[in-house]
Design an enzyme around this catalytic site. Structure first.
Site, PDB file in Angstrom:
ATOM      1  N   HIS A  94       0.762  -1.365  -0.159  1.00 32.30           N
ATOM      2  CA  HIS A  94      -0.004   0.123   0.331  1.00 32.30           C
ATOM      3  C   HIS A  94       0.737   1.100   0.319  1.00 32.30           C
ATOM      4  CE1 HIS A  94      -3.888   2.335   0.536  1.00 32.30           C
ATOM      5  NE2 HIS A  94      -4.257   1.281   0.747  1.00 32.30           N
ATOM      6  N   ASP A 310     -10.651 -11.013 -16.989  1.00 29.81           N
ATOM      7  CA  ASP A 310     -10.476 -11.666 -17.351  1.00 29.81           C
ATOM      8  C   ASP A 310      -9.174 -12.619 -17.897  1.00 29.81           C
ATOM      9  OD1 ASP A 310     -11.792 -14.158 -19.544  1.00 29.81           O
ATOM     10  OD2 ASP A 310     -12.929 -13.125 -20.403  1.00 29.81           O
TER      11      ASP A 310
END
Length: 372
Positions: A94, A310
């Site tokens: 982060h 995908d």
């Protein structure tokens, strides 16, 4: 195949392949990322998604090593289930990336895997728009993280579209609240009621902190694939207990008002480096955290395009996070249908069971739910 494509995409996101140099810079030394492949033989993918628990989900992530400055900034674990299913676990530091940058990386990776020639590369413009300033002498605001010795436990709840519609009806006096505002206020309300049920009568304040993505709030807006951390923290504060101030619709309005305060003018002042603006904002956050204040923290991952990824096998059946070792942290994510919200609530072990058994909570959300 996936490993080769990962390297191809990393060439467009050089900071991910580097190492942290100091508090404000990354050494793009091409040290690389960790990429692991694992076979899962003790359960099926269907078992994981129909009966999710933090232990099984953690096994799908490369979390064995403690984090150090020499650690990779990205870790990937591709899990092949004996049943034929695949789960891809990704961890990212982060310090250099927020959830939008992570999503851009994952979608770029999946597009490249399918052979898409129009892979969207991240934009490295935030450091120019918001130049670093030396604040080493400031006594800055620090969010409460709780004591590491405390045991933090996570529970998952799902609010379907019909559940959110009922919440919207409860808040009908608030103009056009979003799904995130409705669910956040509801969780905050149940958090307040849980604390009051355990405490002597009190007028102590309660605060709800919310992370807000600044990209779309800038004028003109930035692309979602602008790389880095670009968020601000806002706070909604309940200071006294009375019949009106702590009603659900009032809490919705408080959160909505706090989030709406992060507008184009606010971002412009941040961009210009206006010292007074930032100091006043930080002072407000610090004031809200002082005293006998009960704080809950929200991070929304809704409308982040994880479900578009995908890799050639179709779009994901389920995208989720795991428990985080920070008390009173709530993470909100889209359900697969896009009109519901999946909520992960991280609380101290002694608090979470009371919260999870709250009848009012369970009247609107399901703790066990197949991802839809």
């Amino acid at each position: 195949m996936l490993e080769r494509i990962t390297l191809q995409v990393l060439n467009q996101v050089l900071p991910f392949s580097g190492r942290i140099k100091d508090e404000v810079s990354i050494d793009c030394n091409d040290a690389g990322v960790d990429y692991l492949e694992a076979n899962v033989n003790n359960c099926s993918l269907l078992d994981v998604i129909t009966n999710p628990n933090t232990h099984s989900l953690r096994q799908l992530l490369p979390l064995d090593q403690p984090y150090t400055l020499e650690s990779p900034l990205v870790l990937v674990q591709v899990n092949q289930f004996q049943c034929g299913g695949i789960a891809i676990g990704v961890c990212v530091s982060h310090k250099i990336s927020d959830v939008y940058s992570l999503s851009a990386f994952i979608n770029g990776w999946s597009s490249a895997t399918r052979g898409d020639s129009k892979v969207i590369a991240p934009l490295f413009e935030l450091a120019t728009l918001f130049p670093w300033k030396d604040k080493s002498d400031d006594q800055g605001f620090e969010a409460t993280e709780g004591h590491r010795k405390d045991v933090v436990v996570a529970k998952r709840f799902v609010f379907n579209a019909s559940d959110i519609a009922r919440l919207r009806e409860k808040a009908r006096n608030v103009e056009s609240p979003t799904r995130v505002e409705l669910v956040s206020a509801f969780i905050w309300k149940r958090f307040i009621e849980l604390d009051r049920s355990r405490s002597c009568p009190t007028t102590k304040p309660y605060s709800a902190y919310h992370a807000v993505n600044l990209r779309k709030r800038r004028v003109p807006p930035l692309e979602e694939h602008s790389f880095g951390n670009m968020s601000s923290i806002v706070v909604a504060l309940l200071t006294t207990k009375n019949d009106d101030n702590d009603k659900y619709c009032s809490l919705v309005a408080k959160i909505r008002g706090a989030i709406r305060g992060i507008d184009g003018a606010f971002v412009k002042k941040l961009e210009s480096g206006e010292e007074g603006h930032l100091k006043n904002f930080e002072a407000g956050l610090m004031q809200a955290s002082q005293g006998e204040n009960e704080q809950i923290n929200f991070s929304s991952w809704c409308r982040v395009s994880f479900y578009d990824a995908d890799f050639g096998w179709g779009k994901p059946v389920w995208v989720t996070t795991i428990s985080v070792d920070l008390k009173n942290l709530v993470i909100l994510m889209d359900t697969r249908s896009g009109d519901g919200i999946e909520v992960w609530v991280n609380m101290l072990e002694e608090d979470i069971e009371g919260f999870a058994s709250d009848p009012e909570l369970l009247a609107f959300a399901s703790e066990t739910h197949f991802p839809s």
